[in-house]
Scaffold this motif. Sequence first.
Motif, short mmCIF file in Angstrom:
data_model
loop_
_atom_site.label_atom_id
_atom_site.label_comp_id
_atom_site.label_asym_id
_atom_site.label_seq_id
_atom_site.Cartn_x
_atom_site.Cartn_y
_atom_site.Cartn_z
N ILE A 1 0.97 -1.32 0.08
CA ILE A 1 0.07 -0.03 -0.05
C ILE A 1 0.98 1.24 0.21
O ILE A 1 1.89 1.37 0.77
CB ILE A 1 -1.16 -0.13 1.30
N LYS A 2 0.42 2.24 -0.97
CA LYS A 2 1.49 3.40 -1.20
C LYS A 2 0.65 4.61 -0.15
O LYS A 2 -0.45 4.64 -0.51
CB LYS A 2 1.58 3.68 -2.39
N GLY A 3 1.43 5.14 0.47
CA GLY A 3 0.82 6.25 1.17
C GLY A 3 1.73 7.52 1.10
O GLY A 3 2.68 7.43 0.60
N VAL B 1 -7.99 7.71 2.88
CA VAL B 1 -8.47 7.45 4.35
C VAL B 1 -7.11 7.80 4.97
O VAL B 1 -5.98 7.48 4.87
CB VAL B 1 -8.35 5.77 4.29
N PRO B 2 -7.45 8.74 6.23
CA PRO B 2 -6.54 8.84 7.12
C PRO B 2 -5.85 8.02 8.02
O PRO B 2 -6.84 6.91 8.26
CB PRO B 2 -6.83 10.01 7.81
N HIS C 1 1.85 9.63 11.05
CA HIS C 1 0.53 9.96 10.39
C HIS C 1 0.54 10.09 8.65
O HIS C 1 1.29 10.63 8.32
CB HIS C 1 0.02 11.14 10.98
N PHE C 2 -0.10 9.47 8.05
CA PHE C 2 -0.18 9.24 6.67
C PHE C 2 -1.72 9.19 6.15
O PHE C 2 -2.48 8.73 6.80
CB PHE C 2 0.81 8.30 6.09
N TYR C 3 -1.71 9.05 4.77
CA TYR C 3 -3.14 8.96 4.12
C TYR C 3 -2.80 8.10 2.96
O TYR C 3 -1.61 7.84 2.45
CB TYR C 3 -3.69 9.89 3.67
N ASN D 1 4.44 1.73 1.88
CA ASN D 1 5.35 2.43 1.10
C ASN D 1 5.12 4.09 1.32
O ASN D 1 4.19 4.52 0.91
CB ASN D 1 5.43 2.16 -0.26
N ILE D 2 5.62 4.76 2.63
CA ILE D 2 5.10 6.03 2.83
C ILE D 2 6.12 7.26 2.44
O ILE D 2 7.41 7.22 2.83
CB ILE D 2 4.91 6.13 4.27
N ASN D 3 5.76 7.85 1.55
CA ASN D 3 6.65 8.72 0.76
C ASN D 3 8.22 7.85 0.46
O ASN D 3 9.16 8.43 0.69
CB ASN D 3 7.06 9.92 1.46
N GLY D 4 7.98 6.67 -0.14
CA GLY D 4 9.36 6.01 -0.73
C GLY D 4 9.95 5.27 0.41
O GLY D 4 10.97 4.29 0.08
#
Lengths: 139, 193
Positions: free
Chosen positions: B6-8, B28-29, B40-42, B63-66
């Motif tokens: 899942i990319k966030g 979705v937060p 904290h991401f979405y 994968n949050i901001n890479g």
Amino acid sequence: MLQPRKVKFRRVQKGRMKGNAQRGNQIAFGTFGIKSLESAWLTGRQIEAARVAVTRHMQRQGQIWIRVFPDKPITKKPAEVRMGKGKGSPEAFVAPVTPGRILFEVEGVPFELAKEALRLAAQKLPVTTKFVVRRDYVE
Amino acid sequence: MKSIEIKGQLRTAVGKKDAKNLRNAGNVPCVMYGGEAPVHFYADANEFRKVVYTPSVYLIDLNINGEACKAIMQDIQFHPVTDEILHIDFLQIFEENPVTIEIPVEVEGFAKGIKAGGKLKINLRRLKVKALAKDLPDTITLNVEELGLGESIKVEAMEVENLEFLNAKSTPVVSVIITRAARAAMNAAAAEN
């Protein structure tokens, strides 16, 4: 008909039904269910009528759960009685229902049968409802 | 265990207003905790369909901001009326630490009790287990062939390598219950004798 065996107070105040259901808003026991989209008082008779409709249509297959219980006494004054002279006598028991509340759940029957049975049940209730399915259900 | 990516995107602001804007834009937060600090991401709401509306349980490659990390879904909030996803909690997992997770139960075989007129009842659809992430199975398979009428398999009777079951030991997982028809037939047979 559903009603409490005994009550602590024979008469209670009306109360208010504000907001959405904060509990009892997800399917917990069965696979299919109906969810209320409005707030209303469901009387014991209405709940019983809906239960009979489901049971008759499912022809005693599967299992059914009633997720609301009428535990609130409602009073009524007799006809042609002047105002005053105290609160009326208990007439029925109701279950206050707010939007999102799961009313009935069923399990052990095919999707189409459950949908039709719960549609028939919804017709006996004073609220609009929607048919819901457990999130991990696969046919 | 199966995993899904899942990319966030990191949330620049937090709070009710920001969360509401994110939901209106189809996101979705989310929050991920268990590491050094909560993140904290979405993410896009459609990405969660495969994870939420399924009987399977997944390990999630976030994968949050890479930046990649492994997590499990810890909690999920739904709207009471519309049932849309409001918020998801993720728990970051590490290879050396055990995780607690609910694994779906799968039943195989045709029980003896069903042939005798009983009905198979799955009391627990998921079992709470504690194990290292590498040891987590996709499903817990139960063979019910030997299960007779009125018998059940309890949590205490289950053994899977490297898994610790956290449900109450006396809880039945699957049981063959006696149906009304079977009970009536048994009573009729007893009356004849």
